[in-house]
Design a protein around this motif. Sequence first.
Motif, mmCIF file in Angstrom:
data_model
loop_
_atom_site.group_PDB
_atom_site.id
_atom_site.type_symbol
_atom_site.label_atom_id
_atom_site.label_comp_id
_atom_site.label_asym_id
_atom_site.label_seq_id
_atom_site.Cartn_x
_atom_site.Cartn_y
_atom_site.Cartn_z
ATOM 1 N N SER A 1 0.859 -1.184 0.000
ATOM 2 C CA SER A 1 0.000 0.000 0.000
ATOM 3 C C SER A 1 0.896 1.234 0.000
ATOM 4 O O SER A 1 1.975 1.233 0.593
ATOM 5 C CB SER A 1 -0.903 0.029 1.239
ATOM 6 O OG SER A 1 -1.800 -1.054 1.240
ATOM 7 N N GLU B 1 -9.356 6.511 2.532
ATOM 8 C CA GLU B 1 -8.972 5.588 1.462
ATOM 9 C C GLU B 1 -9.235 6.272 0.132
ATOM 10 O O GLU B 1 -10.255 6.949 -0.047
ATOM 11 C CB GLU B 1 -9.767 4.291 1.574
ATOM 12 C CG GLU B 1 -9.360 3.239 0.572
ATOM 13 C CD GLU B 1 -10.028 1.899 0.815
ATOM 14 O OE1 GLU B 1 -9.774 0.967 0.031
ATOM 15 O OE2 GLU B 1 -10.801 1.783 1.808
ATOM 16 N N ASP C 1 -2.781 4.859 -2.060
ATOM 17 C CA ASP C 1 -3.982 4.111 -1.670
ATOM 18 C C ASP C 1 -4.687 4.755 -0.484
ATOM 19 O O ASP C 1 -5.883 4.548 -0.288
ATOM 20 C CB ASP C 1 -3.595 2.676 -1.296
ATOM 21 C CG ASP C 1 -2.913 1.943 -2.431
ATOM 22 O OD1 ASP C 1 -3.575 1.697 -3.446
ATOM 23 O OD2 ASP C 1 -1.712 1.642 -2.302
#
Length: 364
Positions: free
Chosen positions: A119, A177, A159
């Motif tokens: 991520s 997010e 992300d």
Amino acid sequence: MTILHDEGQQAIATESRRVLEARMRKEELLPLLELEGRYHEGFWATAKEQGWTALALPESHGGLALGLVELGLIAHQAGRTLSGAPFLTSGFGAAKAIELYGSDAQKARWLPGLASGDSIGAIAFASGADPLPAQPGVRFADGRLDGIAPAVSGGVAADVAILLSAGADGPVLAVAELAGVERRTVASFDNSRCLADLVFAGTPAARLETGGAARDAALHILALQAVVTAHEQTGGAEALMEIARDYAVTRKAFGQPIGAFQSIKHRIAELYGLVELARANCIHAAAREGADDFITAAAAARLSATEAYDSAARDCVQIHGGIGVTWEIGLHLHMRRARSLALEQGSTLFWEDILVDRLAGEDA
């Protein structure tokens, strides 16, 4: 802590330098300047493979539980070799924000992925002279974000983002997010920084801190990133100083190396002084993480490293003369990176104000 690294830290520096010098190629970096939203995938793959993304994060969430000093050593070597992605700094900043201010659920959701590098995190504070404006352009209400976070470093591929937003009762530090968030790629003179405007339209977000605590937390995260960036700047300045030195002892004019002329030797000597001052400030700031004077030390490191990298980029080109401005030799890669890093974590004016305010407060 002294301004010297111990044996283990020196080993980290030596090995990271060996790996990066073996894998980073100028020929791979030059094309990225003409491609928006692209980064050097080889560098990021190396960072994940070597565990650099996990270096300063807790073991309970997949990290190596080292610290800012060790991460700074990696950033220094990344600066020397012109790392072609911003995610080592931005991912660390996002992870620390969640580690320090997030809930257990948020830590479990994001920290393992940020530690592994699977991520990518971004810090979506306002860009420009003041990265912590009194009135942020993104609004937080009822658990949702609306507005535009401009020119976010790493925003193209991130992300998750940490934002300083405007709430009904003051600033709100929030985590969001980015799946489904519109990203408008921003062209720049260093496209590998992957700048993007993040457009929030009712995007779900979680509150981390509010009010004055939110602004203090945002400044702390910014200072952590500034120390990492200062190490990267110092590494770039060191590399340029060495390039200028090596050129000055081999290039001849009027029958002798140009390094014999005072105008050249004095300039290289001045660069050496700037690099060593920046290095000492960086090590000191990294060692002060968690201390009362950390913000002061971070500001000093940021200012000295910015001056060192800017001066080295300018002087190295001038020492090379006409060849210094050619595409092939690649000195402009450092010039572009020096200017990008000088702005990413707030301008010198911002950090000068922080430093003066902190010193005045300590003296009061």
